[in-house]
Write a protein that holds these residues in place. Structure first.
Motif, PDB file in Angstrom:
ATOM      1  N   UNK A 148       0.836  -1.206   0.000  1.00 26.86           N
ATOM      2  CA  UNK A 148       0.000   0.000   0.000  1.00 26.86           C
ATOM      3  C   UNK A 148       0.870   1.254   0.000  1.00 26.86           C
ATOM      4  N   UNK A 149       1.879   1.276   0.844  1.00 25.38           N
ATOM      5  CA  UNK A 149       2.765   2.448   0.910  1.00 25.38           C
ATOM      6  C   UNK A 149       3.520   2.643  -0.398  1.00 25.38           C
ATOM      7  N   UNK A 150       3.937   1.552  -1.021  1.00 26.19           N
ATOM      8  CA  UNK A 150       4.676   1.637  -2.274  1.00 26.19           C
ATOM      9  C   UNK A 150       3.823   2.183  -3.418  1.00 26.19           C
ATOM     10  N   UNK A 151       2.512   2.054  -3.288  1.00 23.55           N
ATOM     11  CA  UNK A 151       1.619   2.502  -4.355  1.00 23.55           C
ATOM     12  C   UNK A 151       1.141   3.932  -4.163  1.00 23.55           C
ATOM     13  N   UNK A 153       2.151   6.901  -4.928  1.00 19.55           N
ATOM     14  CA  UNK A 153       2.167   7.796  -6.088  1.00 19.55           C
ATOM     15  C   UNK A 153       1.805   7.074  -7.382  1.00 19.55           C
ATOM     16  N   UNK A 154       1.328   5.834  -7.263  1.00 18.49           N
ATOM     17  CA  UNK A 154       1.084   5.013  -8.451  1.00 18.49           C
ATOM     18  C   UNK A 154      -0.386   4.980  -8.856  1.00 18.49           C
ATOM     19  N   UNK A 155      -1.282   4.714  -7.899  1.00 23.57           N
ATOM     20  CA  UNK A 155      -2.695   4.539  -8.225  1.00 23.57           C
ATOM     21  C   UNK A 155      -3.600   4.976  -7.079  1.00 23.57           C
ATOM     22  N   UNK A 156      -4.750   5.565  -7.402  1.00 21.32           N
ATOM     23  CA  UNK A 156      -5.703   5.921  -6.347  1.00 21.32           C
ATOM     24  C   UNK A 156      -6.474   4.716  -5.827  1.00 21.32           C
ATOM     25  N   UNK A 157      -6.393   3.602  -6.573  1.00 16.56           N
ATOM     26  CA  UNK A 157      -7.172   2.423  -6.194  1.00 16.56           C
ATOM     27  C   UNK A 157      -6.521   1.593  -5.093  1.00 16.56           C
ATOM     28  N   UNK A 158      -5.447   2.107  -4.538  1.00 20.91           N
ATOM     29  CA  UNK A 158      -4.802   1.417  -3.419  1.00 20.91           C
ATOM     30  C   UNK A 158      -5.713   1.372  -2.195  1.00 20.91           C
ATOM     31  N   UNK A 159      -6.772   2.181  -2.195  1.00 25.74           N
ATOM     32  CA  UNK A 159      -7.705   2.135  -1.068  1.00 25.74           C
ATOM     33  C   UNK A 159      -8.302   0.737  -0.905  1.00 25.74           C
ATOM     34  N   UNK A 160      -8.397  -0.017  -2.004  1.00 26.75           N
ATOM     35  CA  UNK A 160      -8.906  -1.384  -1.924  1.00 26.75           C
ATOM     36  C   UNK A 160      -7.978  -2.270  -1.098  1.00 26.75           C
ATOM     37  N   UNK A 161      -6.665  -2.059  -1.275  1.00 24.91           N
ATOM     38  CA  UNK A 161      -5.696  -2.814  -0.476  1.00 24.91           C
ATOM     39  C   UNK A 161      -5.835  -2.495   1.006  1.00 24.91           C
ATOM     40  N   UNK A 200     -14.878   4.821   6.104  1.00 26.93           N
ATOM     41  CA  UNK A 200     -14.795   5.571   7.349  1.00 26.93           C
ATOM     42  C   UNK A 200     -13.435   6.156   7.654  1.00 26.93           C
ATOM     43  N   UNK A 201     -12.377   5.532   7.141  1.00 22.37           N
ATOM     44  CA  UNK A 201     -11.040   6.005   7.502  1.00 22.37           C
ATOM     45  C   UNK A 201     -10.195   6.384   6.286  1.00 22.37           C
ATOM     46  N   UNK A 202     -10.078   5.506   5.324  1.00 22.85           N
ATOM     47  CA  UNK A 202      -9.132   5.749   4.239  1.00 22.85           C
ATOM     48  C   UNK A 202      -9.499   6.956   3.382  1.00 22.85           C
ATOM     49  N   UNK A 203     -10.692   6.957   2.815  1.00 21.60           N
ATOM     50  CA  UNK A 203     -11.070   8.062   1.931  1.00 21.60           C
ATOM     51  C   UNK A 203     -11.250   9.376   2.693  1.00 21.60           C
ATOM     52  N   UNK A 218       0.972  12.430  -4.639  1.00 23.90           N
ATOM     53  CA  UNK A 218       0.312  11.221  -4.146  1.00 23.90           C
ATOM     54  C   UNK A 218      -1.055  11.100  -4.809  1.00 23.90           C
ATOM     55  N   UNK A 219      -1.334   9.926  -5.354  1.00 23.04           N
ATOM     56  CA  UNK A 219      -2.581   9.708  -6.093  1.00 23.04           C
ATOM     57  C   UNK A 219      -3.627   9.075  -5.175  1.00 23.04           C
ATOM     58  N   UNK A 220      -4.672   9.808  -4.906  1.00 20.17           N
ATOM     59  CA  UNK A 220      -5.786   9.306  -4.111  1.00 20.17           C
ATOM     60  C   UNK A 220      -7.078   9.581  -4.871  1.00 20.17           C
ATOM     61  N   UNK A 221      -8.178   9.038  -4.399  1.00 20.68           N
ATOM     62  CA  UNK A 221      -9.452   9.251  -5.086  1.00 20.68           C
ATOM     63  C   UNK A 221      -9.819  10.730  -5.149  1.00 20.68           C
ATOM     64  N   UNK A 222      -9.761  11.481  -4.044  1.00 19.25           N
ATOM     65  CA  UNK A 222     -10.108  12.904  -4.154  1.00 19.25           C
ATOM     66  C   UNK A 222      -9.134  13.709  -4.999  1.00 19.25           C
ATOM     67  N   UNK A 223      -7.863  13.325  -5.036  1.00 16.80           N
ATOM     68  CA  UNK A 223      -6.883  14.034  -5.860  1.00 16.80           C
ATOM     69  C   UNK A 223      -7.156  13.800  -7.340  1.00 16.80           C
TER      70      UNK A 223
END
Length: 311
Positions: A148-151, A153-161, A200-203, A218-223
């Motif tokens: 998860x940490x390695x991803x 800047x790679x993908x916003x879909x790391x929230x699934x992990x 509840x926590x990640x997003x 850093x790539x996240x869903x809101x970004x």
């Protein structure tokens, strides 16, 4: 007063505070509720001694995994402190103790590694005593944390992990008290923890960090997709968590009865549905929503304990 002039006691207190922040101590203590809920679902009459052992092992595991997250992100967090920090939008449970102490130079990397190693050994030893499956689940959760940490800047879909990681770690509580798998309650529990962590926590945490994450790449869903889609995604997962917890308590009715069901639903209204309303009304209320949702498993654990005591 310079660092060299500080008393030994002050130095020890500062170091303890930094280690607490490294492991996100408050969050780690609250997280113990997750495997303990699973333990009660697996065994409605757990041995107090075994329950105490599982609690110690679970706490060591959570402290180690949270600290691993900070260790892996030390470089990125260092860049955070090189620029303006996030604006103060209210109390943040994750920041209790010291926020990113490695990045601030409050701890050495060597001490952080020693802290993580010691906690990991304790968690593994206790896990082996309870059930070797717990060891495998801890190692898998730790591996998912690293990926998860390695991803970042790679993908916003790391929230699934993140959701899978929390569900895996929480499930260790089940196997600490039961060697067999009951697909329906365990499956509902896994879905519940998965959806709760993401919604509840990640997003919400990512919503609070948008300004920093944009600067750091850093790539996240809101970004990537914006605040409003992130809010609806978080809200959807929170609704799934609420539904899964309710259905689970219906399945577990023979053990926890009306107190377990009503208590769980009441806690869900306050810590799952209220955060949805907060986020829909104002995406800027991400931290209050995060803080409320963080207490969800603790509230459910209290409801289940009350159900067992009144049974």
């Amino acid at each position: 007063m310079t660092v060299s002039e500080r008393s030994p006691v002050a130095s020890v207190v500062d170091r303890a505070r930094a280690l607490y922040g490294l492991s996100r101590g408050t969050q780690a203590v609250l997280s113990i509720a997750q495997p303990l809920v699973a333990a009660l679902l697996a065994d409605g009459s757990p041995s107090p001694g075994r329950l105490a052992l599982a609690t110690v092992g679970g706490l060591a595991g959570f402290l180690a995994v949270f600290a691993t997250n900070d260790l892996m992100d030390a470089g990125v967090d260092g860049r955070r402190f090189a620029t303006d920090l996030r604006a103060d939008t209210g109390p943040d449970i994750d920041s209790a103790g010291a926020r990113h102490p490695l990045a601030q130079g409050l701890l050495t990397r060597r001490l952080a590694l020693g802290w993580i190693a010691g906690l990991s050994v304790l968690a593994l030893v206790i896990g082996a005593l309870l059930n070797p499956v717990c060891v495998l689940l801890f190692l898998l959760a730790a591996l998912l944390e690293v990926v998860y940490c390695r991803l970042a800047t790679v993908t916003p879909y790391k929230f699934l992990l993140s959701g899978v990681m929390v569900a895996v770690g929480a499930s260790a509580g089940w196997f600490a008290f039961r060697t067999s798998v009951d697909p329906l309650p365990l499956g509902l529990f896994v879905l519940w923890m998965f959806a709760w962590e993401i919604g509840g926590r990640n997003i919400p945490n990512d919503l609070a960090d948008v300004a920093e994450d944009v600067r750091l790449g850093i790539r996240t869903v809101p970004v990537v997709y914006g605040a409003r889609p992130a809010v609806w995604l978080a809200g959807g997962f929170l609704l799934v968590a609420f539904a899964a917890s309710g259905v689970l308590m219906v399945v577990a009715w023979p053990v926890f009865g009306v107190v377990g069901l009503v208590g769980t639903l009441a806690v869900g209204v306050l810590t799952l549905l209220r955060p949805v309303l907060l986020l829909v009304r104002d995406p800027g209320a991400a931290l209050p929503a995060f803080n409320l949702a963080t207490f969800h498993p603790v509230g459910v654990l209290a409801a289940l304990v009350a159900a067992l005591l009144l049974r």
